[in-house]
Design a protein around this motif. Structure first.
Motif, short mmCIF file in Angstrom:
data_model
loop_
_atom_site.label_atom_id
_atom_site.label_comp_id
_atom_site.label_asym_id
_atom_site.label_seq_id
_atom_site.Cartn_x
_atom_site.Cartn_y
_atom_site.Cartn_z
N GLY A 37 0.79 -1.23 0.00
CA GLY A 37 0.00 0.00 0.00
C GLY A 37 0.81 1.27 0.00
N ILE A 38 2.15 1.17 -0.04
CA ILE A 38 2.99 2.36 -0.07
C ILE A 38 3.04 2.89 -1.50
CG2 ILE A 38 5.30 3.29 0.36
CD1 ILE A 38 5.73 1.04 2.36
N THR A 39 2.75 4.17 -1.67
CA THR A 39 2.76 4.79 -2.99
C THR A 39 3.59 6.07 -2.94
OG1 THR A 39 0.83 6.18 -2.60
CG2 THR A 39 0.42 3.93 -3.39
N GLU A 40 3.81 6.66 -4.11
CA GLU A 40 4.52 7.94 -4.16
C GLU A 40 3.77 9.03 -3.41
OE1 GLU A 40 6.31 8.92 -8.14
OE2 GLU A 40 5.11 7.16 -8.71
N GLU A 41 2.45 8.87 -3.31
CA GLU A 41 1.64 9.91 -2.68
C GLU A 41 1.66 9.82 -1.16
OE1 GLU A 41 0.54 8.07 -5.35
OE2 GLU A 41 1.04 9.75 -6.67
N ASN A 42 1.72 8.60 -0.61
CA ASN A 42 1.61 8.48 0.85
C ASN A 42 2.92 8.09 1.55
OD1 ASN A 42 1.98 5.72 0.49
ND2 ASN A 42 -0.19 5.22 0.70
N CYS A 43 4.01 7.99 0.80
CA CYS A 43 5.28 7.57 1.43
C CYS A 43 5.92 8.74 2.18
CB CYS A 43 6.24 7.01 0.39
SG CYS A 43 6.66 8.16 -0.95
N CYS A 199 12.21 6.56 5.71
CA CYS A 199 12.34 7.11 4.37
C CYS A 199 11.68 6.16 3.38
CB CYS A 199 13.83 7.31 4.05
SG CYS A 199 14.16 8.65 2.89
N SER A 200 10.37 5.97 3.51
CA SER A 200 9.69 4.93 2.75
C SER A 200 9.63 5.21 1.25
CB SER A 200 8.28 4.69 3.31
OG SER A 200 7.51 5.88 3.29
N CYS A 201 9.71 6.49 0.84
CA CYS A 201 9.74 6.78 -0.60
C CYS A 201 10.98 6.17 -1.24
CB CYS A 201 9.71 8.28 -0.84
SG CYS A 201 8.12 9.08 -0.48
N LEU A 202 12.13 6.38 -0.62
CA LEU A 202 13.37 5.80 -1.13
C LEU A 202 13.36 4.28 -0.96
CD1 LEU A 202 16.21 6.00 -2.29
CD2 LEU A 202 17.04 6.44 0.04
N ALA A 203 12.87 3.82 0.20
CA ALA A 203 12.82 2.38 0.45
C ALA A 203 11.96 1.68 -0.61
CB ALA A 203 12.26 2.11 1.84
N LYS A 238 13.42 13.07 -12.60
CA LYS A 238 12.34 13.09 -11.61
C LYS A 238 12.93 12.66 -10.27
CE LYS A 238 7.91 10.99 -10.40
NZ LYS A 238 6.97 9.86 -10.69
N THR A 239 13.59 13.59 -9.60
CA THR A 239 14.24 13.27 -8.33
C THR A 239 13.24 13.18 -7.19
OG1 THR A 239 14.70 15.61 -7.95
CG2 THR A 239 16.45 14.30 -8.99
N LEU A 240 13.63 12.48 -6.14
CA LEU A 240 12.82 12.38 -4.93
C LEU A 240 13.18 13.55 -4.02
CD1 LEU A 240 11.06 11.01 -2.77
CD2 LEU A 240 13.01 9.53 -2.24
N SER A 241 12.23 14.43 -3.77
CA SER A 241 12.46 15.57 -2.88
C SER A 241 12.24 15.15 -1.43
CB SER A 241 11.51 16.72 -3.23
OG SER A 241 11.75 17.17 -4.55
N LEU A 242 13.26 15.36 -0.61
CA LEU A 242 13.22 14.94 0.79
C LEU A 242 13.60 16.09 1.71
CD1 LEU A 242 15.22 11.56 0.70
CD2 LEU A 242 12.73 11.82 0.71
N ILE A 243 13.21 15.94 2.97
CA ILE A 243 13.82 16.70 4.05
C ILE A 243 14.76 15.71 4.74
CG2 ILE A 243 13.49 17.99 6.18
CD1 ILE A 243 12.40 19.37 3.71
N LEU A 244 16.05 15.94 4.60
CA LEU A 244 17.06 15.00 5.09
C LEU A 244 17.86 15.67 6.19
CD1 LEU A 244 18.07 12.14 4.42
CD2 LEU A 244 19.72 13.18 2.86
N ASN A 245 17.67 15.19 7.42
CA ASN A 245 18.31 15.81 8.59
C ASN A 245 18.02 17.32 8.63
OD1 ASN A 245 19.32 13.27 8.94
ND2 ASN A 245 21.47 13.81 8.66
N ASN A 246 16.75 17.65 8.39
CA ASN A 246 16.26 19.03 8.46
C ASN A 246 16.74 19.91 7.31
OD1 ASN A 246 14.96 18.48 10.97
ND2 ASN A 246 16.92 18.79 12.02
N VAL A 247 17.30 19.31 6.27
CA VAL A 247 17.77 20.07 5.12
C VAL A 247 17.14 19.47 3.86
CG1 VAL A 247 19.78 20.84 3.82
CG2 VAL A 247 19.97 20.50 6.29
N THR A 248 16.70 20.32 2.94
CA THR A 248 16.11 19.81 1.70
C THR A 248 17.16 19.07 0.87
OG1 THR A 248 16.54 21.90 0.57
CG2 THR A 248 14.38 21.64 1.60
#
Length: 493
Positions: A37-43, A199-203, A238-248
């Motif tokens: 059930g993990i998708t790009e929208e809810n990860c 980090c379920s989007c990357l996972a 199409k990169t994955l945009s994250l907040i990684l250790n409080n930094v984009t």
């Protein structure tokens, strides 16, 4: 008569349709697995990252904000509640016979026992491997303890080996780096990787690479069409945009070889090109081997990465540093290739290329023990971490995976001050980028007493050890050259 002819035509069409369907389904042979059930929208895109290292006890380097590799892997197992997926080129954790001479060797056995106990904790262990149960006693033991193990015949599929090294835990947490499931990776070898938590989007995207391996079990061909569940979710476009250790941050995984590339999946060589191309000030590389050759019976120059570095030096004025391991299997031509790069900058004001050999332990008799097994690149605005030495055959034939992390670029000569506890503290509020953390690790190694500058007309000891063999056998296949092992505690990988 006409009705009979119609029946024959209809029957022929039905047969053709059945054959067509059979061909389609035989081509679309590899299906992705259920993604819970993990998708790009809810990860999850708010992640925490730590750099994990194994620094051998007799190597005098501070962790400098990094976490011990063994502690990081055990923490992943502490977090596991449903499933652990592992890809590793080696399975040699049970180190009992070496524990008396190398106390840290027991770390491998501890990790192996944790993996054996996952089934009793109702956690599924899934392993994709290029080793059969007959090849590996440890995989056989894990299978008896409930692990589900799939075998890829890489020799038939790509004429290579499966060198990927990553974990996916509960489709939430991931590890990727240089260390395989070998006791030496937790004791005598210098290893480096990263762990990303929550980090379920990357996972999810790394799980798709695992699923590709998983579904190729016992296959003797690579399908021409892949399931959409194996398509890459994130790449350079199409990169994955994250907040990684409080930094984009912008992130995407990569894969090798090209034959294992479903739609939208970045290849490792493409990821390396992208990171080199996007650098504005510097490119620092720490790598086990640098041999721009590809060999399949006949050796030839492999210009892919070497050419990109030359362009960066000559056309863009990028500062390049190459830290290459000096170990038992260092190819004697390595120094020649490094000198070729370094000589480009002679008498050029805006060209800076430096190379050093990293030798962790040199014995009185001149032999080299251990290996700097790091495989990463860091620039002013990105880092790439992968599973390969930078050798042509690695990218051409072998299975591997990598990870690109891009963040706000640093100033050209900015000072990097990394709080030693920033990585280990889950609640740390410091805004240190992953790029800065990795640069701090590189600078520590580069300026350490283990890094020896490349010297004109002076062959390093590591290359001298293989000189005679190379001259005798010419440029034999690098795969054959690099997998020769000994069984002792300082055996090469």
């Amino acid at each position: 008569m006409k009705s009979q002819q119609k029946c024959i035509v209809i029957f022929a069409l039905v047969c053709c349709f059945a054959v067509l369907v059979a061909l389609i389904f035989s081509a679309v042979d590899v299906w992705g697995e259920d993604e819970d059930g993990i998708t790009e929208e809810n990860c999850s895109r708010n992640c925490r990252m730590i750099i994990v290292e194994n620094i051998p006890e007799d190597v005098s380097l501070a962790h400098n904000g990094t976490t011990p590799l063994a502690a990081g892997l055990h923490h992943l197992l502490d977090l596991a509640t449903r499933q652990v997926e592992i890809v590793s080129p080696h399975w040699a954790l049970n180190s009992t016979e070496y524990e008396s001479s190398i106390p840290t060797a027991k770390q491998g056995r501890f990790l192996f026992h944790r993996l054996m106990g996952l089934k009793s904790q109702k956690v599924n262990l899934k392993v994709a491997s290029g080793l059969t149960l007959e090849d590996s006693k440890e995989l056989k033991v894990l299978s008896r303890h409930g692990a589900d193990i799939h075998y890829l015949n890489m020799t038939i599929l790509t004429n290579g080996k499966l060198l990927s090294s990553f974990w996916v835990v509960d489709r939430k947490h991931v590890y990727i780096g240089s260390a395989g499931m070998d006791w030496r990776a937790l004791s005598t070898l210098k290893e480096l990787g990263v762990i990303l938590y929550e980090c379920s989007c990357l996972a999810l995207d790394l799980h798709r690479i695992f699923s590709l391996y998983w579904q190729l079990q016992y296959k003797d061909f690579i399908p021409s069409i892949w399931s959409k569940r194996l398509y890459g979710l994130f790449n350079k476009r199409k990169t994955l945009s994250l907040i990684l250790n409080n930094v984009t941050a912008e992130v995407y995984p990569s894969n090798s070889p090209e034959a294992f590339g479903p739609k939208d999946r970045a290849q490792d060589i493409e990821a390396i090109f992208d990171v080199i191309q996007d650098a504005r000030w510097f490119i620092y590389i720490s790598i086990t081997d640098y041999v721009p050759l590809v060999s399949n019976g006949v050796s030839r120059y492999w210009s892919a990465i070497d050419g990109k570095l030359r362009e960066a030096l000559l056309l863009r004025g990028i500062k390049v540093k190459l830290l290459v391991s000096c170990w038992q299997q260092t190819h004697p031509l390595t120094a020649n290739f490094l000198w070729s790069l370094q000589s480009l900058c002679m008498d050029m004001a805006n060209c800076s290329m430096e190379a050093k050999f990293f030798s962790s332990r040199e014995q009185p008799d001149g032999t080299i023990e251990g290996i700097n097994h790091n495989r990463y690149m860091v620039t002013d605005n990105a880092l790439y971490i992968g599973n390969f030495g930078w050798v042509g055959n690695e990218f051409t034939y072998n299975g591997g995976a990598g990870l690109v992390i891009s963040q706000e670029e640093e100033a050209e000569d900015s000072n990097v001050n990394v709080n030693a506890n920033a990585n280990a503290n889950a609640n740390a509020s410091v805004n240190v980028t992953a790029v800065q953390q990795m640069r701090a690790v590189f600078d520590r190694d580069w300026h350490s007493r283990y890094a020896k500058p490349l010297q004109l007309n002076k062959m390093p000891v590591c290359a001298q050890q293989q000189q005679h063999e190379a001259l005798t056998h010419s440029l034999k296949s690098w795969d054959d050259y690099s997998v020769e092992k000994t069984d002792g505690p300082n055996a090469s990988l």
